[in-house]
Design a protein around this motif. Structure first.
Motif, short mmCIF file in Angstrom:
data_model
loop_
_atom_site.label_atom_id
_atom_site.label_comp_id
_atom_site.label_asym_id
_atom_site.label_seq_id
_atom_site.Cartn_x
_atom_site.Cartn_y
_atom_site.Cartn_z
N ASN A 309 -29.33 40.59 32.93
CA ASN A 309 -30.48 40.05 32.59
C ASN A 309 -31.43 40.64 34.01
N GLN A 312 -34.72 39.27 34.22
CA GLN A 312 -34.85 37.83 33.26
C GLN A 312 -36.37 37.07 34.46
N ALA A 315 -39.61 37.44 33.46
CA ALA A 315 -39.28 37.60 31.57
C ALA A 315 -40.05 36.36 31.16
N ARG A 319 -42.76 33.58 29.08
CA ARG A 319 -41.81 32.86 28.09
C ARG A 319 -43.51 31.53 28.71
N TYR A 328 -36.52 39.54 24.52
CA TYR A 328 -36.26 39.68 25.83
C TYR A 328 -35.44 41.32 25.74
N ILE A 341 -30.25 33.89 27.89
CA ILE A 341 -31.46 34.09 27.49
C ILE A 341 -31.84 33.72 26.45
N PHE A 346 -36.35 32.35 25.13
CA PHE A 346 -36.29 33.45 24.07
C PHE A 346 -36.02 33.59 22.82
#
Length: 411
Positions: A309, A312, A315, A319, A328, A341, A346
């Motif tokens: 990940n 992350q 991301a 988000r 993701y 995740i 997500f």
């Protein structure tokens, strides 16, 4: 089940499409469309993903036109390929899965021989020296004029309509990794002074027009996803702040889902994979891989190591900024990693290397297995795409290369 505790095996609706779970096989260039033929090898590759439990399998790099290819061994969305594409989509549907066509135009990121292109200079956001073209003797690129921009929008629309006719359930517009749409979005490539350059809003004008028109054309029947790079991963390119603005713009235009990737081919390939391309003492057979490895050796931090990940953090910033569905992508390889995740808000999880290593992984997770993928993130699968066998994991083996010579719809 609360939003913070959604299961990866819960169904999800993306635009008009209902998926049986939240696992997407991400687009990874298969190298199985030799001379542009949609083959039995390519069809079997995606059929295995559906059989193994993936809700949606993405056919990588479906060029919007012959000039839009990066290599000759890529699918082109044209009527000549329609019957074979239909055979492939039918194969995926037999296993209860859905299938997406990743619609892409290379722009200046092309390695086609000069005899394979209608134009002497590849099209891009801006003209001038074409660093990627050094490998194919295309030293200069051409800035698209207004007529060419309008024509390109229509090219994407026609490709989307053909995808619908071929039985695809979704299309994914590729707006990352240095291809044409991201060449407009990125300040690395877009130096325009007109309405299509300058601020991030103006740089997104053309990509958003493509998205809007594709939504109008097929959005009631197909899910329309957009894959984009959250950052360009290199100095002078888009940062996460611009990535957030891209996500907001896609949401406003109406994308059914965004797939959160990162980095650019060649410029920052390690940012895409979370680990370096394989090091070798021999010269790679493919010049593109060789160029990527050389540039990587100049710019990549020597101690960058893969970890699950790995995208992350960025991301999560996307988000927090948008409400639209987000998929993701970036190194998920364990059931716990997937759960983490989804717990972060997500909506879906896109996986590439782990499913190339073992397409049955999702079925085993669903049956209760609590295992970590055996994928080592060595990235040797990336270099395999140029071999006769096409993309495969060196640990688990390849499909029969002969299947990559036979049309998917052949008896």
């Amino acid at each position: 089940m609360s939003e913070g505790r959604r299961s990866p095996f819960d169904p999800i609706t993306v635009g008009p499409l209902k998926l049986r779970n939240r696992f997407i096989k991400s687009a990874t260039n298969e190298g199985m469309a030799k001379d542009g033929l949609v083959t039995k090898g390519l069809s079997l590759f995606h059929e295995r993903m559906a059989e193994g439990g993936a809700a949606l399998s993405t056919v990588a790099y479906c060029a919007t036109s012959l000039d839009g290819r990066t290599f000759v061994d890529q699918v082109t969305m044209n009527r000549d390929s329609l019957a074979d594409m239909k055979s492939m989509t039918d194969a995926v549907h037999r296993h209860g899965g859905a299938i997406s066509a990743q619609l892409t135009h290379a722009g200046s990121f092309t390695f086609l021989p000069k005899t394979e292109m209608a134009t002497s200079k590849p099209l891009s956001a801006s003209g001038g020296f074409n660093k990627v073209g050094v490998l194919s003797n295309r030293f200069f690129k051409k800035a698209m004029n207004l007529a060419e921009i309008d024509s390109m929008v229509e090219e994407f629309v026609v490709a989307a309509l053909l995808a619908k006719e071929a039985g695809f359930d979704a299309v994914e517009l590729h707006m990352g990794h240095g291809y044409l749409l991201s060449q407009f979005a990125s300040p690395l490539y877009n130096k325009r002074k007109d309405e299509f350059g300058g601020t991030i809003e103006r740089r997104l004008k053309f990509p958003n027009e493509v998205l809007s028109r594709v939504l109008d054309a097929v959005g009631k029947d197909l899910a329309v996803l957009v894959k984009f790079s959250m950052t360009d991963g290199v100095k002078g390119g888009n940062s996460i702040e611009e990535g957030i603005e891209i996500a907001k713009s896609l949401e406003k235009t109406g994308a059914h889902m965004a797939v959160l990737s990162n980095g650019m081919n060649v410029d920052s390939i390690q940012e895409m994979f979370g680990s370096p391309l394989p090091k070798t003492s021999t010269k790679p057979a493919n010049a593109v891989i060789g160029l990527g490895m050389w540039l990587q050796s100049l710019t990549a931090p020597p101690d960058k190591q893969f970890h699950e990940n790995y995208l992350q953090d960025n991301a999560q910033k996307i988000r927090a900024a948008v409400n639209m569905p987000l998929a993701y992508i970036g190194g998920a390889k364990s059931k716990q990693g997937v759960d983490d995740i989804l717990a972060g808000g997500f909506d879906a999880i896109a996986m590439g290397r782990a499913l190339i290593h073992d397409p049955q992984l999702i079925n085993r997770w669903k049956s209760g297995a609590d295992e970590t993928s055996g994928c080592t993130a060595c990235n040797r699968c990336v270099t395999m795409m140029y071999l006769p066998t096409g993309t495969h994991c060196v640990l688990t083996g390849a499909q029969d290369a002969e299947l990559n010579k036979i049309p998917a719809g052949a008896a």
